[in-house]
Scaffold this motif. Structure first.
Motif, mmCIF file in Angstrom:
data_model
loop_
_atom_site.group_PDB
_atom_site.id
_atom_site.type_symbol
_atom_site.label_atom_id
_atom_site.label_comp_id
_atom_site.label_asym_id
_atom_site.label_seq_id
_atom_site.Cartn_x
_atom_site.Cartn_y
_atom_site.Cartn_z
ATOM 1 N N PRO A 47 -52.685 -42.577 59.320
ATOM 2 C CA PRO A 47 -51.816 -43.703 58.704
ATOM 3 C C PRO A 47 -52.601 -44.860 57.891
ATOM 4 O O PRO A 47 -52.137 -45.804 57.556
ATOM 5 N N ASN A 48 -54.142 -44.807 58.112
ATOM 6 C CA ASN A 48 -54.755 -45.750 57.459
ATOM 7 C C ASN A 48 -55.004 -45.506 55.966
ATOM 8 O O ASN A 48 -55.818 -46.268 55.246
ATOM 9 N N ARG A 49 -54.667 -44.399 55.533
ATOM 10 C CA ARG A 49 -54.709 -43.807 53.978
ATOM 11 C C ARG A 49 -53.614 -43.494 53.254
ATOM 12 O O ARG A 49 -52.704 -43.119 53.898
ATOM 13 N N VAL A 50 -53.728 -43.916 52.083
ATOM 14 C CA VAL A 50 -52.484 -43.782 51.258
ATOM 15 C C VAL A 50 -52.684 -42.220 50.821
ATOM 16 O O VAL A 50 -53.536 -41.628 50.454
ATOM 17 N N THR A 51 -51.414 -41.572 51.026
ATOM 18 C CA THR A 51 -51.462 -40.076 50.607
ATOM 19 C C THR A 51 -50.175 -39.888 49.809
ATOM 20 O O THR A 51 -48.946 -40.521 49.909
ATOM 21 N N TRP A 52 -50.169 -38.836 48.772
ATOM 22 C CA TRP A 52 -49.028 -38.603 47.989
ATOM 23 C C TRP A 52 -47.891 -37.973 48.890
ATOM 24 O O TRP A 52 -46.790 -38.255 48.583
ATOM 25 N N GLY A 53 -48.269 -37.158 49.888
ATOM 26 C CA GLY A 53 -47.003 -36.733 50.736
ATOM 27 C C GLY A 53 -46.563 -37.913 51.398
ATOM 28 O O GLY A 53 -45.283 -38.230 51.527
ATOM 29 N N GLY A 54 -47.184 -38.852 51.874
ATOM 30 C CA GLY A 54 -46.523 -40.004 52.693
ATOM 31 C C GLY A 54 -45.801 -40.826 51.305
ATOM 32 O O GLY A 54 -44.798 -41.456 51.848
ATOM 33 N N SER B 170 -55.418 -38.050 61.833
ATOM 34 C CA SER B 170 -56.542 -38.850 61.147
ATOM 35 C C SER B 170 -57.260 -37.719 60.025
ATOM 36 O O SER B 170 -56.770 -36.707 60.258
ATOM 37 N N LEU B 171 -58.072 -38.592 59.121
ATOM 38 C CA LEU B 171 -58.364 -37.870 58.159
ATOM 39 C C LEU B 171 -59.290 -36.727 58.616
ATOM 40 O O LEU B 171 -59.267 -35.449 58.228
ATOM 41 N N GLY B 172 -60.254 -36.606 59.452
ATOM 42 C CA GLY B 172 -60.943 -35.682 60.190
ATOM 43 C C GLY B 172 -60.308 -34.807 60.764
ATOM 44 O O GLY B 172 -60.552 -33.456 60.623
ATOM 45 N N ALA C 152 -60.112 -30.757 59.676
ATOM 46 C CA ALA C 152 -60.193 -29.605 60.793
ATOM 47 C C ALA C 152 -59.007 -28.717 60.942
ATOM 48 O O ALA C 152 -59.084 -27.388 61.087
ATOM 49 N N ALA C 153 -57.907 -29.351 61.093
ATOM 50 C CA ALA C 153 -56.733 -28.487 61.254
ATOM 51 C C ALA C 153 -56.416 -27.757 60.110
ATOM 52 O O ALA C 153 -56.082 -26.262 60.308
ATOM 53 N N ILE C 154 -56.652 -28.069 58.701
ATOM 54 C CA ILE C 154 -56.500 -27.059 57.588
ATOM 55 C C ILE C 154 -57.495 -25.955 57.523
ATOM 56 O O ILE C 154 -56.949 -24.793 57.389
ATOM 57 N N ALA C 155 -58.925 -26.328 58.093
ATOM 58 C CA ALA C 155 -59.758 -25.186 57.994
ATOM 59 C C ALA C 155 -59.433 -24.159 59.079
ATOM 60 O O ALA C 155 -59.897 -22.999 58.728
ATOM 61 N N LEU C 156 -59.081 -24.744 60.260
ATOM 62 C CA LEU C 156 -58.597 -23.854 61.087
ATOM 63 C C LEU C 156 -57.571 -22.738 60.857
ATOM 64 O O LEU C 156 -57.694 -21.581 61.471
ATOM 65 N N GLY C 157 -56.774 -22.919 59.891
ATOM 66 C CA GLY C 157 -55.885 -22.066 59.605
ATOM 67 C C GLY C 157 -56.129 -21.285 58.353
ATOM 68 O O GLY C 157 -55.276 -20.559 57.886
ATOM 69 N N THR C 158 -57.386 -21.523 57.657
ATOM 70 C CA THR C 158 -57.448 -20.877 56.298
ATOM 71 C C THR C 158 -58.718 -20.149 56.200
ATOM 72 O O THR C 158 -59.311 -19.831 55.234
ATOM 73 N N TRP C 159 -59.522 -20.221 57.332
ATOM 74 C CA TRP C 159 -60.743 -19.463 57.493
ATOM 75 C C TRP C 159 -60.583 -18.063 57.397
ATOM 76 O O TRP C 159 -61.838 -17.257 57.161
ATOM 77 N N THR C 160 -59.799 -17.411 57.573
ATOM 78 C CA THR C 160 -59.438 -16.139 58.105
ATOM 79 C C THR C 160 -59.607 -15.075 56.770
ATOM 80 O O THR C 160 -60.237 -13.794 56.837
ATOM 81 N N GLY C 161 -58.945 -15.742 55.622
ATOM 82 C CA GLY C 161 -59.158 -15.190 54.188
ATOM 83 C C GLY C 161 -60.492 -14.895 53.740
ATOM 84 O O GLY C 161 -60.824 -13.614 53.457
ATOM 85 N N VAL D 287 -59.659 -34.322 51.373
ATOM 86 C CA VAL D 287 -59.128 -33.458 52.023
ATOM 87 C C VAL D 287 -59.368 -32.004 51.367
ATOM 88 O O VAL D 287 -59.819 -30.960 52.350
ATOM 89 N N GLY D 288 -58.992 -31.952 50.199
ATOM 90 C CA GLY D 288 -59.066 -30.436 49.766
ATOM 91 C C GLY D 288 -60.673 -29.879 49.428
ATOM 92 O O GLY D 288 -60.708 -28.695 50.066
ATOM 93 N N LEU D 289 -61.358 -30.593 49.126
ATOM 94 C CA LEU D 289 -62.860 -30.044 49.091
ATOM 95 C C LEU D 289 -63.344 -29.840 50.631
ATOM 96 O O LEU D 289 -64.203 -29.024 50.963
ATOM 97 N N ALA D 290 -63.156 -30.608 51.273
ATOM 98 C CA ALA D 290 -63.725 -30.765 52.660
ATOM 99 C C ALA D 290 -63.116 -29.617 53.515
ATOM 100 O O ALA D 290 -64.001 -29.112 54.114
ATOM 101 N N ALA D 291 -61.705 -29.513 53.598
ATOM 102 C CA ALA D 291 -61.208 -28.320 54.023
ATOM 103 C C ALA D 291 -61.589 -27.036 53.621
ATOM 104 O O ALA D 291 -61.900 -26.055 54.442
#
Length: 276
Positions: A221-228, A136-138, A142-151, A80-84
């Protein structure tokens, strides 16, 4: 080689690289050390750490191995970090280059769009997007990229505004190159270093945002995450605090590693510029 020596000149960069190397090793080793479904029941529920060496960090409320979830969670955080971050940097670089090079009405429209996105906190934008589209992971990426592209967009625009006045840009126009070709082949490569310097901040923000979304139940929900995992341990925080502490420490170390490595890149770049 000189760039690598300059990068590893600082202790912060070395520490950051070591932490990130550990994260990458965990992500790569997860399917080898813990094959199968990491969310499968592996032992008795709420087994404390160091009681069973086949489950060294114990189990959660459902009997799932915490260590297996921790390793597979590293894969999710890294992906998620690298893709976003990659998506945000690409969008920001393209928008900033178009705005800075075109100027006029195009610049005005693109910057007003950028302002509109910046008025909404990035986490709230990601939260609303995932809530509407579905987790979902995708979608999270997309949601994270949507909020961080402005910088990155604003940094790219500022660099392009300076570069477009140079002689080689005017020469490219004289020989008949298309403006878009000049913008993306001649100007953008020279404007990229300051934009890439933001990558550590974007990656760290993406990892934290993904963890926060997963904590709220909006991760894949199909992936293990540290936040979860942190959210799962919240219900038994008094009796089994390790369920939240272990993934919390992993999350803090990951963000710290990304930040320190990014600082190393910035410092080595500053040293090279001062020497040149």
């Amino acid at each position: 080689m000189n760039r690598l020596r300059g990068f590893f000149h600082t202790s912060e960069a070395i520490a950051g690289v070591l932490i990130l190397a550990l994260l990458v090793a965990m992500a790569l080793a997860a399917p080898l050390l813990f094959p199968g479904d990491p969310q499968a029941i592996a032992g008795p529920a709420l087994l404390p750490p160091f009681q069973d060496w086949s489950l060294p960090i114990g189990t959660d409320r459902l009997g799932r191995g915490v260590l297996a979830e921790l390793f597979h969670g590293a894969r999710t955080s890294l992906a998620v970090g690298l893709a976003a971050a990659g998506a945000a940097l690409v969008i920001g670089a393209v928008v900033g280059t178009l705005a800075g090079f075109a100027g006029g009405l195009i610049d005005e429209v693109l910057m007003r769009v950028t302002d509109a996105f910046q008025t909404v906190p990035s986490f709230l934008l990601a939260l609303a997007f995932v809530s509407i589209v579905g987790p979902s992971l995708g979608v999270v990426v997309a949601a994270i990229a949507l909020g961080t592209w402005t910088g990155p967009a604003r940094v790219a625009r500022a660099e392009v505004l300076s570069i477009r006045e140079r002689d080689y840009v005017a020469g490219a126009l004289v020989i008949g190159m298309h403006p878009l070709e000049i913008a993306f082949r001649e100007v953008l490569p020279n404007a990229l270093p300051p934009v890439l310097a933001l990558s550590s901040v974007v990656v760290a923000a993406a990892i934290l945002t993904e963890a926060a979304l997963s904590f709220l139940g909006l991760g894949d929900p199909n992936r293990v995450t540290w936040g979860g995992m942190i959210a799962e341990g919240r219900a038994v925080l008094r009796t089994a605090p390790y369920l939240s502490i272990v993934p919390g420490i992993a999350l803090v170390l990951t963000v710290l590693g990304v930040y320190l490595a990014g600082e190393g890149v910035v410092e080595s770049t500053a040293v090279r510029r001062s020497l040149s």
